[in-house]
Write a protein that holds these residues in place. Structure first.
Motif, PDB file in Angstrom:
ATOM      1  N   ILE A 402     -12.516   6.689   5.088  1.00 42.28           N
ATOM      2  CA  ILE A 402     -12.591   5.832   6.274  1.00 42.28           C
ATOM      3  C   ILE A 402     -12.708   4.379   5.856  1.00 42.28           C
ATOM      4  O   ILE A 402     -12.006   3.492   6.382  1.00 42.28           O
ATOM      5  CB  ILE A 402     -13.783   6.228   7.163  1.00 42.28           C
ATOM      6  CG1 ILE A 402     -13.577   7.624   7.779  1.00 42.28           C
ATOM      7  CG2 ILE A 402     -14.034   5.170   8.243  1.00 42.28           C
ATOM      8  CD1 ILE A 402     -12.542   7.702   8.852  1.00 42.28           C
ATOM      9  N   ASP A 403     -13.590   4.105   4.900  1.00 41.34           N
ATOM     10  CA  ASP A 403     -13.791   2.728   4.447  1.00 41.34           C
ATOM     11  C   ASP A 403     -12.523   2.180   3.791  1.00 41.34           C
ATOM     12  O   ASP A 403     -12.175   1.005   3.987  1.00 41.34           O
ATOM     13  CB  ASP A 403     -14.965   2.658   3.476  1.00 41.34           C
ATOM     14  CG  ASP A 403     -16.304   2.972   4.133  1.00 41.34           C
ATOM     15  OD1 ASP A 403     -16.357   2.992   5.384  1.00 41.34           O
ATOM     16  OD2 ASP A 403     -17.275   3.226   3.409  1.00 41.34           O
ATOM     17  N   GLU A 404     -11.842   3.018   3.017  1.00 45.64           N
ATOM     18  CA  GLU A 404     -10.593   2.586   2.388  1.00 45.64           C
ATOM     19  C   GLU A 404      -9.554   2.239   3.449  1.00 45.64           C
ATOM     20  O   GLU A 404      -8.877   1.203   3.359  1.00 45.64           O
ATOM     21  CB  GLU A 404     -10.070   3.695   1.469  1.00 45.64           C
ATOM     22  CG  GLU A 404      -8.765   3.347   0.762  1.00 45.64           C
ATOM     23  CD  GLU A 404      -8.196   4.499  -0.049  1.00 45.64           C
ATOM     24  OE1 GLU A 404      -7.093   4.324  -0.615  1.00 45.64           O
ATOM     25  OE2 GLU A 404      -8.830   5.575  -0.114  1.00 45.64           O
ATOM     26  N   ALA A 405      -9.425   3.095   4.456  1.00 49.06           N
ATOM     27  CA  ALA A 405      -8.459   2.842   5.523  1.00 49.06           C
ATOM     28  C   ALA A 405      -8.810   1.573   6.284  1.00 49.06           C
ATOM     29  O   ALA A 405      -7.921   0.768   6.625  1.00 49.06           O
ATOM     30  CB  ALA A 405      -8.401   4.036   6.467  1.00 49.06           C
ATOM     31  N   ALA A 406     -10.092   1.378   6.572  1.00 47.88           N
ATOM     32  CA  ALA A 406     -10.516   0.186   7.311  1.00 47.88           C
ATOM     33  C   ALA A 406     -10.228  -1.086   6.528  1.00 47.88           C
ATOM     34  O   ALA A 406      -9.826  -2.111   7.113  1.00 47.88           O
ATOM     35  CB  ALA A 406     -11.997   0.282   7.649  1.00 47.88           C
ATOM     36  N   ALA A 407     -10.409  -1.033   5.223  1.00 50.28           N
ATOM     37  CA  ALA A 407     -10.127  -2.205   4.391  1.00 50.28           C
ATOM     38  C   ALA A 407      -8.630  -2.524   4.397  1.00 50.28           C
ATOM     39  O   ALA A 407      -8.228  -3.697   4.507  1.00 50.28           O
ATOM     40  CB  ALA A 407     -10.623  -1.970   2.964  1.00 50.28           C
ATOM     41  N   ILE A 408      -7.803  -1.494   4.291  1.00 54.35           N
ATOM     42  CA  ILE A 408      -6.348  -1.716   4.342  1.00 54.35           C
ATOM     43  C   ILE A 408      -5.954  -2.249   5.705  1.00 54.35           C
ATOM     44  O   ILE A 408      -5.131  -3.176   5.820  1.00 54.35           O
ATOM     45  CB  ILE A 408      -5.593  -0.398   4.038  1.00 54.35           C
ATOM     46  CG1 ILE A 408      -5.853   0.068   2.596  1.00 54.35           C
ATOM     47  CG2 ILE A 408      -4.096  -0.583   4.277  1.00 54.35           C
ATOM     48  CD1 ILE A 408      -5.278   1.430   2.274  1.00 54.35           C
ATOM     49  N   TRP A 409      -6.539  -1.698   6.760  1.00 54.97           N
ATOM     50  CA  TRP A 409      -6.226  -2.142   8.109  1.00 54.97           C
ATOM     51  C   TRP A 409      -6.591  -3.622   8.300  1.00 54.97           C
ATOM     52  O   TRP A 409      -5.811  -4.388   8.883  1.00 54.97           O
ATOM     53  CB  TRP A 409      -6.947  -1.272   9.121  1.00 54.97           C
ATOM     54  CG  TRP A 409      -6.782  -1.680  10.559  1.00 54.97           C
ATOM     55  CD1 TRP A 409      -7.757  -2.054  11.441  1.00 54.97           C
ATOM     56  CD2 TRP A 409      -5.560  -1.758  11.303  1.00 54.97           C
ATOM     57  NE1 TRP A 409      -7.242  -2.349  12.669  1.00 54.97           N
ATOM     58  CE2 TRP A 409      -5.883  -2.173  12.613  1.00 54.97           C
ATOM     59  CE3 TRP A 409      -4.236  -1.502  10.980  1.00 54.97           C
ATOM     60  CZ2 TRP A 409      -4.913  -2.341  13.600  1.00 54.97           C
ATOM     61  CZ3 TRP A 409      -3.256  -1.673  11.960  1.00 54.97           C
ATOM     62  CH2 TRP A 409      -3.602  -2.101  13.244  1.00 54.97           C
ATOM     63  N   ALA A 410      -7.737  -4.013   7.791  1.00 57.75           N
ATOM     64  CA  ALA A 410      -8.145  -5.428   7.905  1.00 57.75           C
ATOM     65  C   ALA A 410      -7.130  -6.337   7.217  1.00 57.75           C
ATOM     66  O   ALA A 410      -6.760  -7.395   7.745  1.00 57.75           O
ATOM     67  CB  ALA A 410      -9.540  -5.620   7.308  1.00 57.75           C
ATOM     68  N   GLU A 411      -6.651  -5.917   6.043  1.00 57.03           N
ATOM     69  CA  GLU A 411      -5.637  -6.687   5.335  1.00 57.03           C
ATOM     70  C   GLU A 411      -4.324  -6.733   6.122  1.00 57.03           C
ATOM     71  O   GLU A 411      -3.666  -7.777   6.207  1.00 57.03           O
ATOM     72  CB  GLU A 411      -5.392  -6.103   3.957  1.00 57.03           C
ATOM     73  CG  GLU A 411      -6.553  -6.212   2.990  1.00 57.03           C
ATOM     74  CD  GLU A 411      -6.237  -5.539   1.655  1.00 57.03           C
ATOM     75  OE1 GLU A 411      -5.070  -5.157   1.445  1.00 57.03           O
ATOM     76  OE2 GLU A 411      -7.158  -5.404   0.833  1.00 57.03           O
TER      77      GLU A 411
END
Length: 415
Positions: A402-411
């Motif tokens: 989830i955290d990995e996906a959220a970081a990519i989404w923010a980028e």
């Protein structure tokens, strides 16, 4: 040389070679976080070992036992096993292949059981692409355009999409119930209505949860007028929303007919409807059947899916990780005014893009969606305008993923 239809469009440019858990790998071996789950189908992740083993064992035993000709054990075991997770009142099941088929079977049953011709559906709902299911669908023009006339006997009532109206949820619910009451004394007389059909969360319509007060209001009106309540759990069922069934977020409401598909068999084609036995018995002779319905391999996979969901605590995980996902997406939205709303239940979360004046912004959603794919995160869009980006990962997703996906989404949103 034959080719795929040019009308078949991909949401991402990825050609997948294999899948494992929450990840898919392209032909060059690049890994992607798959937060589409085959549109909510691979509930236990790609190629869960227990699902694979169950399917392999069944393939070597019996692939197809047509259920109006012979009966097979995976089908009977699945029917019994669903009794552990279905509402107690819904003790009779009928299996098909797809969500659209199950939707049409539910309408057929409702009309047979009540002797009434009309069905009331709700604005923004998606119930399938076949002619009957499309007649119930208003999530987007592409489902209905150019194929009319569609199945008759359908009326539409407004859905309490509070963000769209610019109202509070309570105001939206009150307005929509008043409009439904008006419909029942005008275009769709209550005495002619066989059923209401609704999704616990609008899927293609924008990932908008149905407010509990609205579902309660539907149940009350159904009971008062002898109308059946059909709940389309094709996308929301099997733990997706953080409860086993999406309608269970509303206390005291049980549907008369429940529709399930997608996550039921972790990727194998299987769908079904459930109802009280006395209601199911009102289906006319010969009205339920199909060549491939209740396929033995798909049923074996569904049994394994139920085992995995139970033993790995995936419903609770969907609730926990869903909160983590929604919180993370709300933080991204707080830093990006183009995201006007973040909403959802469990692992079914959408981010709606709007322009500064509040108009839908599908161009921004499309750019963010494409940027996420470039960075290794696969997502989908939805909503009538295509301005909602949805995340729908497998139920096995971890906090780290989830955290990995959220970081990519923010980028992606910044890009």
């Amino acid at each position: 040389m034959a080719r795929l239809s040019p009308a078949l469009k991909q949401a991402t440019p990825v050609q997948v070679a294999r899948g494992e858990g929450v990840y898919v790998y392209d032909l060059d071996g690049r890994r992607y976080l798959d937060f589409t789950a085959g549109i909510g189908v691979t509930s236990t992740g790609h190629c869960h070992p227990r699902v694979v083993a169950a399917a392999q064992e069944q393939v070597a035993t019996l692939i197809h036992g047509q259920y109006t000709t012979v009966m097979h054990q995976p089908l009977l075991r699945l029917a019994e096993r669903l009794g552990d997770v279905l509402p107690a009142e819904l003790n009779s099941v009928f299996f098909m292949n797809s969500g659209s088929e199950a939707v049409e079977a539910s309408v057929r049953l409702a009309r047979h059981a009540t002797g009434r011709p009309l069905v009331v559906a709700f604005d923004g709902g998606f119930h399938g692409r076949t002619m009957g299911a499309a007649a119930l669908t208003t999530s987007g023009a592409k489902i209905r355009a150019g194929i009319g006339p569609l199945m008759g006997g359908v009326a539409f009532a407004p859905f309490p999409y509070a963000f769209r109206y610019g109202w509070s949820e309570d105001e939206a619910v009150a307005f929509c119930l008043r409009e439904l009451d008006r419909l029942l004394i005008t275009a769709a007389p209550a005495a002619d209505v066989a059923a209401f059909i609704i999704e616990p969360v609008l899927g293609e319509g924008g990932y908008v949860p149905t407010p509990p007060a609205f579902l309660t209001g539907l149940r009350e009106r159904a009971d008062a007028h002898g109308i059946l309540l059909i709940v389309d759990e094709v996308q929301t069922g099997f733990g997706r929303t953080g409860k086993f069934w999406g309608h269970q977020h509303t206390e005291g409401v049980t549907p008369d007919i429940l529709i399930t598909a997608k996550g039921l068999a972790s990727g194998f084609p299987l769908s079904g409807i459930a109802a009280r036995e006395e209601l199911m018995a009102k289906a006319w002779p010969g009205s339920q059947g199909g060549t491939y319905g209740g396929n033995a391999v798909a049923c074996a996979a569904a049994l394994a899916t139920l085992d995995v969901i139970e033993s790995e605590g995936l419903v609770a995980n969907a609730a926990e990780q869903g909160l983590r996902l929604r919180d993370a997406l709300q933080k991204v939205a707080a830093d990006n005014p183009g995201i006007a709303d973040v909403r959802g239940l469990g692992l079914m979360v959408g981010s709606e893009f709007c322009t500064p004046d509040g108009a839908p912004d599908p161009a921004a959603a499309t750019r963010a969606h494409a940027a996420a794919a470039e960075k290794g995160l696969l997502l989908l869009t939805c909503g009538a305008h295509g301005n909602v980006v949805r995340m729908i990962p497998p139920l096995i997703v971890t906090a780290e993923q989830i955290d990995e996906a959220a970081a990519i989404w923010a980028e992606a949103v910044r890009a």
